[in-house]
Design an enzyme around this catalytic site. Structure first.
Site, PDB file in Angstrom:
ATOM      1  N   LEU A   1       0.844  -1.202   0.000  1.00  0.00           N
ATOM      2  CA  LEU A   1       0.000   0.000   0.000  1.00  0.00           C
ATOM      3  C   LEU A   1       0.873   1.244   0.000  1.00  0.00           C
ATOM      4  O   LEU A   1       0.495   2.271   0.524  1.00  0.00           O
ATOM      5  CB  LEU A   1      -0.916  -0.005   1.230  1.00  0.00           C
ATOM      6  CG  LEU A   1      -2.090  -0.986   1.189  1.00  0.00           C
ATOM      7  CD1 LEU A   1      -2.894  -0.931   2.481  1.00  0.00           C
ATOM      8  CD2 LEU A   1      -3.013  -0.683  -0.005  1.00  0.00           C
TER       9      LEU A   1
ATOM     10  N   CYS B   1       7.841  -9.732 -12.904  1.00  0.00           N
ATOM     11  CA  CYS B   1       6.646 -10.546 -12.620  1.00  0.00           C
ATOM     12  C   CYS B   1       5.325  -9.801 -12.760  1.00  0.00           C
ATOM     13  O   CYS B   1       4.488 -10.173 -13.575  1.00  0.00           O
ATOM     14  CB  CYS B   1       6.749 -11.139 -11.223  1.00  0.00           C
ATOM     15  SG  CYS B   1       8.061 -12.333 -11.089  1.00  0.00           S
TER      16      CYS B   1
HETATM   17  C1  UDX Z   1       6.854 -10.100  -6.965  1.00  0.00           C
HETATM   18  C2  UDX Z   1       6.063 -10.841  -5.873  1.00  0.00           C
HETATM   19  O1  UDX Z   1       6.070 -10.069  -4.653  1.00  0.00           O
HETATM   20  C3  UDX Z   1       6.627 -12.228  -5.652  1.00  0.00           C
HETATM   21  O2  UDX Z   1       5.811 -12.936  -4.720  1.00  0.00           O
HETATM   22  C4  UDX Z   1       6.633 -12.976  -7.005  1.00  0.00           C
HETATM   23  O3  UDX Z   1       7.156 -14.275  -6.871  1.00  0.00           O
HETATM   24  C5  UDX Z   1       7.432 -12.190  -8.024  1.00  0.00           C
HETATM   25  O4  UDX Z   1       6.872 -10.868  -8.152  1.00  0.00           O
HETATM   26  P1  UDX Z   1       9.171  -8.778  -7.111  1.00  0.00           P
HETATM   27  O5  UDX Z   1       8.835  -8.548  -8.546  1.00  0.00           O
HETATM   28  O6  UDX Z   1      10.544  -9.214  -6.748  1.00  0.00           O
HETATM   29  O7  UDX Z   1       8.184  -9.879  -6.484  1.00  0.00           O
HETATM   30  O8  UDX Z   1       8.913  -7.402  -6.358  1.00  0.00           O
HETATM   31  P2  UDX Z   1       7.964  -6.805  -5.224  1.00  0.00           P
HETATM   32  O9  UDX Z   1       8.742  -6.566  -4.003  1.00  0.00           O
HETATM   33  O10 UDX Z   1       6.723  -7.585  -5.082  1.00  0.00           O
HETATM   34  O11 UDX Z   1       7.635  -5.385  -5.873  1.00  0.00           O
HETATM   35  C6  UDX Z   1       7.026  -5.274  -7.169  1.00  0.00           C
HETATM   36  C7  UDX Z   1       6.893  -3.835  -7.577  1.00  0.00           C
HETATM   37  O12 UDX Z   1       5.904  -3.165  -6.815  1.00  0.00           O
HETATM   38  C8  UDX Z   1       8.162  -2.998  -7.414  1.00  0.00           C
HETATM   39  O13 UDX Z   1       8.295  -2.155  -8.536  1.00  0.00           O
HETATM   40  C9  UDX Z   1       7.914  -2.206  -6.148  1.00  0.00           C
HETATM   41  O14 UDX Z   1       8.652  -1.011  -6.097  1.00  0.00           O
HETATM   42  C10 UDX Z   1       6.416  -1.955  -6.268  1.00  0.00           C
HETATM   43  N1  UDX Z   1       5.731  -1.723  -4.993  1.00  0.00           N
HETATM   44  C11 UDX Z   1       5.689  -2.691  -4.048  1.00  0.00           C
HETATM   45  C12 UDX Z   1       5.109  -0.513  -4.758  1.00  0.00           C
HETATM   46  O15 UDX Z   1       5.125   0.400  -5.591  1.00  0.00           O
HETATM   47  N2  UDX Z   1       4.437  -0.328  -3.584  1.00  0.00           N
HETATM   48  C13 UDX Z   1       4.360  -1.290  -2.633  1.00  0.00           C
HETATM   49  O16 UDX Z   1       3.727  -1.047  -1.596  1.00  0.00           O
HETATM   50  C14 UDX Z   1       5.019  -2.510  -2.866  1.00  0.00           C
END
Ligand code: UDX
Length: 425
Positions: free
Chosen positions: A250, A260
């Protein structure tokens, strides 16, 4: 158990090393000679905290070996994990070329009962498809089972996630395979969901899409909060403490990127469309996410009086999030490309990514020197407590656009910056 990991990319290498930690013997198979040579020498071809020491440890203990020899690797192992890539096809669907090629090789070399597990994120129905491909390529009717066992690792905290999973999902219709999979994970203490392979495949897409949905929801809400002068962080806290919502994913920012979320949300949208039941919510999630870097550009324009042409913009952070050198679908590049189109002058910095682009600088000071605005695009810890007064003195104009809401507005305003966050009032 003797485990073969096919595909020594991010997921495969991490998964293999976790199995070594759990006491199993692992072989990593890849067709890429360079990757195999590097891994044999204890070197990773990507950055993930804590993984390289683990690789060296298990090479020395003879728990993991690497090979290019497909035939021997398949014949000598009982449990085969498919960890090859499933890139996005032109129509948004997942491209299964690599997965199908692997299934073909498994069929051709099946010499005794084996369990074949998909770790790669694959569309619903892939376990059935692989079963058919393997059968079609068998030279003798040796029994086998296909299992869907998706991973939920986050880049940057993959080791922790793999060793402390929230749940393990095992999708199979075979009791024999289920027993083998339970045994494999017996030392990890978490709920195990045993289900049909199709449900297991859907769980992975549904989980990633739901997390992406939370991010787009808070990003879109932040735009309204901005208009109403409400701090979106307080709203995230206020709703996140409701245990039915939870505080994770959030955080308003630049929008989601990575290998992913963008790919998986599109693949699920594609699957749903094929079934004649479009997922309107996810279509909106994608749209909101695509707009978010543009929203940050609007903030830059607001700071600079409407135009970015011939203005020097210092961009801090190129990776899609902190603690990784992965730039796939990184919002930073969407922002940079747009700014370049509008004839801004770009200077960039990242502690881990070496893009080779002419606009990349070695130090933060070099990056901000002469800049009209500084934009934080990645939430690297090292951007949190910089010598702001010193950096301001190097800049042409004192504007900071905090695309990650990670800086202290009061401190920055205290040294004379004008601060723009994402509803970070
Ligand atoms: C994700 C999933 O979390 C994981 O379970 C799956 O196996 C692979 O995809 P990942 O891509 O490594 O993992 O990154 P994650 O930490 O989930 O963040 C994804 C994106 O969302 C990033 O760009 C991050 O900066 C963004 N994000 C995350 C936000 O903008 N706000 C948030 O609150 C959380």
């Amino acid at each position: 158990m003797k485990i073969l990991i096919i595909g020594t990319g991010y997921v495969g290498t991490t998964t293999g090393l976790i199995f070594c930690e759990l006491g199993h013997k692992v072989t990593g198979l890849d067709l890429d000679e360079q990757k195999i040579q590097a891994l044999k020498a204890g070197k990773l071809h990507f950055y993930e905290p804590g993984l390289e020491p683990l690789l060296k440890k298990h090479i020395e203990a003879h728990n993991i070996t690497f090979t290019k020899d497909t035939e021997t690797a398949i014949k000598e192992n009982d449990l085969i994990f498919i960890c090859v890539g499933t890139p996005q096809g032109t129509d948004g669907s997942a491209d299964l070329t690599f997965v199908k090629n692997v299934a073909k090789s498994i069929g051709q070399n099946l010499n005794q009962y084996k369990v074949i597990v998909t770790k790669s994120t694959v569309p619903v129905g892939t376990a059935e498809l692989l079963t058919r491909v393997i059968k079609d390529n068998q030279t003798a009717p040796v029994p086998f089972d296909v299992v869907s066992n998706p991973e939920f690792l986050r880049e940057g905290s993959a080791l922790h996630d793999a060793l402390h999973p929230d749940r393990i999902v095992i999708g199979t219709t075979s009791e024999t395979a289920r027993t083998i999979m339970r045994e494999l994970y017996k030392d990890l203490h978490c709920p195990i969901i045993e289900t049909h392979p199709k449900a297991s495949e859907m769980i992975k897409y549904a989980a990633n899409s739901f997390l992406a949905l939370k991010i787009s929801y808070i990003n879109e809400l932040a735009r309204v909060c901005d208009k109403l002068s409400i701090n979106v962080h307080d709203v995230s806290n206020g709703i996140g403490l409701d245990h039915r919502i939870n505080p994770h994913f959030l955080k308003a920012g630049m929008g989601y990127g990575g290998s992913c979320f963008p790919k998986d949300v599109n693949a699920l949208i594609h699957t749903a469309k094929q079934q004649g039941t479009p997922l309107l919510i996810l279509e909106a999630v994608v749209k909101v996410n695509a707009e978010q870097p543009v929203y940050v550009i609007e903030k830059i324009k607001q700071a600079l009086g409407g135009e970015v042409q011939n203005k020097t913009i210092a961009v801090l952070g190129l990776s899609f999030k902190a603690n990784t050198d992965d730039t796939r679908e990184s919002p930073s590049f969407i922002l940079i490309d747009r700014l370049l189109e509008e004839q801004a002058i770009i200077k960039t910095h990242d502690p881990m990514v070496k893009s080779g682009a002419s606009h990349q600088c070695m130090t933060i000071a070099e990056t901000v020197a002469g800049a009209d605005a500084l934009v934080i695009c990645t939430d690297w810890d090292e951007y949190k407590n910089l010598d702001w007064a010193g950096l301001k003195s190097l800049m042409n104009q004192p504007y900071i656009i905090d695309g990650r809401n990670m800086l202290d507005k009061e401190i920055l305003e205290g040294v004379g910056f004008q601060y723009f966050g994402i509803a970070n009032q």
